[in-house]
Scaffold this motif. Structure first.
Motif, PDB file in Angstrom:
ATOM      1  N   MET A   1      -0.454  -9.114   9.086  1.00 16.87           N
ATOM      2  CA  MET A   1       0.369  -8.244   9.926  1.00 16.87           C
ATOM      3  C   MET A   1       1.679  -7.927   9.217  1.00 16.87           C
ATOM      4  SD  MET A   1       2.043  -9.000  13.728  1.00 16.87           S
ATOM      5  CE  MET A   1       0.579  -8.731  14.702  1.00 16.87           C
ATOM      6  N   ARG A   2       2.166  -6.701   9.424  1.00 18.53           N
ATOM      7  CA  ARG A   2       3.471  -6.306   8.900  1.00 18.53           C
ATOM      8  C   ARG A   2       4.271  -5.683  10.036  1.00 18.53           C
ATOM      9  NH1 ARG A   2       6.024  -5.467   4.021  1.00 18.53           N
ATOM     10  NH2 ARG A   2       4.139  -6.065   2.896  1.00 18.53           N
TER      11      ARG A   2
ATOM     12  N   ASP B   1       4.490 -10.219   7.335  1.00 19.62           N
ATOM     13  CA  ASP B   1       5.342  -9.507   6.387  1.00 19.62           C
ATOM     14  C   ASP B   1       6.344  -8.628   7.127  1.00 19.62           C
ATOM     15  OD1 ASP B   1       3.910 -10.635   4.283  1.00 19.62           O
ATOM     16  OD2 ASP B   1       2.500  -8.956   4.188  1.00 19.62           O
ATOM     17  N   VAL B   2       7.489  -8.384   6.496  1.00 19.96           N
ATOM     18  CA  VAL B   2       8.576  -7.666   7.157  1.00 19.96           C
ATOM     19  C   VAL B   2       9.048  -6.482   6.324  1.00 19.96           C
ATOM     20  CG1 VAL B   2      10.978  -7.826   7.958  1.00 19.96           C
ATOM     21  CG2 VAL B   2       9.386  -9.719   8.390  1.00 19.96           C
ATOM     22  N   ASN B   3       9.088  -5.305   6.952  1.00 21.39           N
ATOM     23  CA  ASN B   3       9.877  -4.177   6.472  1.00 21.39           C
ATOM     24  C   ASN B   3      11.134  -4.135   7.332  1.00 21.39           C
ATOM     25  OD1 ASN B   3       7.716  -3.583   4.838  1.00 21.39           O
ATOM     26  ND2 ASN B   3       7.333  -1.540   5.685  1.00 21.39           N
ATOM     27  N   TYR B   4      12.248  -3.685   6.771  1.00 19.78           N
ATOM     28  CA  TYR B   4      13.447  -3.585   7.594  1.00 19.78           C
ATOM     29  C   TYR B   4      14.247  -2.341   7.226  1.00 19.78           C
ATOM     30  CZ  TYR B   4      16.017  -5.470   3.555  1.00 19.78           C
ATOM     31  OH  TYR B   4      16.554  -5.661   2.299  1.00 19.78           O
TER      32      TYR B   4
ATOM     33  N   ASN C   1       7.276  -8.695  -1.881  1.00 19.84           N
ATOM     34  CA  ASN C   1       5.956  -8.540  -1.270  1.00 19.84           C
ATOM     35  C   ASN C   1       5.998  -8.638   0.247  1.00 19.84           C
ATOM     36  OD1 ASN C   1       4.544  -8.120  -3.657  1.00 19.84           O
ATOM     37  ND2 ASN C   1       4.330 -10.323  -4.040  1.00 19.84           N
ATOM     38  N   ASN C   2       6.782  -9.599   0.750  1.00 18.06           N
ATOM     39  CA  ASN C   2       6.785  -9.818   2.199  1.00 18.06           C
ATOM     40  C   ASN C   2       8.101  -9.434   2.864  1.00 18.06           C
ATOM     41  OD1 ASN C   2       8.447 -11.847   1.317  1.00 18.06           O
ATOM     42  ND2 ASN C   2       7.409 -13.498   2.433  1.00 18.06           N
ATOM     43  N   TYR C   3       9.002  -8.782   2.122  1.00 16.79           N
ATOM     44  CA  TYR C   3      10.308  -8.416   2.673  1.00 16.79           C
ATOM     45  C   TYR C   3      10.811  -7.168   1.947  1.00 16.79           C
ATOM     46  CZ  TYR C   3      15.052  -9.149   4.570  1.00 16.79           C
ATOM     47  OH  TYR C   3      16.251  -9.022   5.227  1.00 16.79           O
TER      48      TYR C   3
ATOM     49  N   LYS D   1       4.939   2.402   6.391  1.00 17.88           N
ATOM     50  CA  LYS D   1       3.689   2.185   5.665  1.00 17.88           C
ATOM     51  C   LYS D   1       3.159   0.770   5.884  1.00 17.88           C
ATOM     52  CE  LYS D   1       1.590   2.799   1.094  1.00 17.88           C
ATOM     53  NZ  LYS D   1       1.845   3.147  -0.332  1.00 17.88           N
ATOM     54  N   GLY D   2       1.932   0.675   6.382  1.00 15.66           N
ATOM     55  CA  GLY D   2       1.282  -0.621   6.597  1.00 15.66           C
ATOM     56  C   GLY D   2       1.799  -1.404   7.782  1.00 15.66           C
ATOM     57  N   VAL D   3       2.654  -0.775   8.595  1.00 18.63           N
ATOM     58  CA  VAL D   3       3.305  -1.482   9.697  1.00 18.63           C
ATOM     59  C   VAL D   3       2.434  -1.445  10.958  1.00 18.63           C
ATOM     60  CG1 VAL D   3       5.265  -1.376  11.299  1.00 18.63           C
ATOM     61  CG2 VAL D   3       5.648  -1.184   8.840  1.00 18.63           C
TER      62      VAL D   3
END
Length: 302
Positions: free
Chosen positions: A1-2, A26-29, A41-43, A61-63
C-alpha cells in the motif's frame, strides 16, 4: 500500500509517517518547501503550492489512499487576515486535491481528513458523539464546517471519506501540553476561567494509531479523535502540576485578561466540549492511554 500525506512534516504527520513505515506502508507526501523534498523507495516528496494552485501530479502515482492533515495553526492571533488564512489553508488545499484528481487517472479509494471537535458547541453539560448536528456558531465551528463540507466532495469521485475530529493533542514534542506545562514548571500555572470547561484530550500515540487504523480497515464516516475519559481544565492543570511536582498558588486566570492578551483566539482556552470516543471503540479500536494520569506519566516522565 502507498498513501499520500499532506502535512506530513507536522506533529501528527511525522507520527503517521513513522507508523506507516513500521507497518510496511509506503508514503508520498506534499510540501510547500522544496528543501523538504526527499525521494526514497518508501518516502517520496512532491511540491505543491495551494495559493497558486500548483501541484506535482506525480504525487498520486501508485497511491491507494490520502491522509489530509494540511492546515494553518489556530494557535496564533486571529487577525482578520489570519482568520482567512485558517479557512483557506484547509478549504483551498482540499479543493486543489479534488480538482486535480478529476482530471487524472488514479487508484485512490480512500481519503482520511483531519477535522476538529471545535465543530461542537460550547457546553458544560452536553456529551457529543458524531451524530450531533446542531453545530456551534463560533469562528472555529464555522472553520470546521467549511472544512468538512469541502472534504465531502471527494465522495463524488467514488472515494470513501473518513474524517477525524481531533481534540486536545498531548505530546512531548510540542503542542498544547508543553504550552500548559511551561508556566507550571516555573510556579505560574493556573486553570482558565472557572476551570470547569471540558478538555477532550488524546495522546499523540493514540491519535496516530487511530488514523492508521482507519486507513487499514478502510473505515468511512466521522470519528472523534479523543480519549475515552475527558477531564475539566482544572483537573488537567492539577494533574500536570502533580506530575511535575509543582504547586499551584495562583487563582484561576480570568477570561477578560486572556481576551485582552490573545484577542478572539482566547476562545480556544475557554470553550468546553465533552466528546465521546465510543464510535471508534465499537469498530474495534483500542487506546493505549484511556486515562490522563498514565498519559502524562509517559509524556512528562518523573
Amino acid at each position: 500500500m502507498r498513501v499520500l500525506i499532506t502535512g506530513a512534516t507536522g506533529l501528527i504527520g511525522q507520527g503517521i509517517v513513522k507508523q506507516c513505515h513500521e507497518r510496511g506502508i509506503d508514503v508520498n507526501y506534499l510540501t510547500t518547501s522544496i528543501s523538504k523534498i526527499e525521494y526514497g523507495n518508501n518516502y517520496k516528496g512532491f511540491y505543491w503550492n495551494p495559493k497558486t494552485q500548483d501541484i506535482d501530479k506525480q504525487c498520486f502515482k501508485g497511491v491507494d489512499a490520502i491522509i489530509h492533515l494540511a492546515g494553518a495553526s489556530i494557535a496564533k492571533r486571529w487577525t482578520p487576515n489570519y482568520k482567512k488564512e485558517i479557512i483557506s489553508s484547509r478549504v483551498t488545499t482540499t479543493n486543489l486535491l479534488i480538482n486535480t484528481l478529476k482530471g487524472e487517472s488514479h487508484n485512490i479509494k480512500q481519503v482520511i481528513s483531519a477535522s476538529a471537535i471545535g465543530i461542537y458547541p460550547d457546553s458544560l453539560v452536553n456529551y457529543y458523539d458524531e451524530s450531533f448536528k446542531h453545530f456551534g456558531k463560533t469562528f472555529l465551528s464555522a472553520v470546521v464546517q467549511q472544512w468538512e463540507q469541502a472534504v465531502n466532495e471527494f465522495s463524488k469521485l467514488n472515494i470513501n471519506v473518513a474524517k477525524v475530529r481531533i481534540g486536545l493533542v498531548l505530546s512531548k514534542e510540542g503542542g498544547a501540553l508543553q504550552e500548559i506545562a511551561q508556566p507550571i514548571k516555573f510556579g505560574f500555572g493556573a486553570a482558565f476561567g472557572s476551570g470547569k470547561q471540558w478538555q477532550s484530550w488524546i495522546h499523540i500515540e493514540d491519535l496516530v494509531k487511530l488514523f492508521v487504523y482507519i486507513l487499514e480497515y478502510n473505515l468511512v464516516g466521522i470519528y472523534n479523535g479523543v480519549a475515552p475519559n475527558p477531564v475539566t481544565n482544572k483537573e488537567l492543570v492539577k494533574a500536570i502540576a502533580k506530575r511535575l511536582n509543582r504547586p499551584l498558588f495562583l487563582p484561576n486566570i480570568p477570561k477578560i485578561f486572556m481576551k485582552w492578551l490573545l484577542g478572539e483566539m482566547h476562545a480556544i482556552l475557554f470553550e468546553s466540549q465533552r466528546v465521546s470516543s465510543r464510535k471508534i471503540e465499537d469498530k474495534g479500536f483500542h487506546y493505549n492511554y484511556n486515562y490522563l494520569k498514565p498519559a502524562l506519566k509517559d509524556l512528562l516522565g518523573k
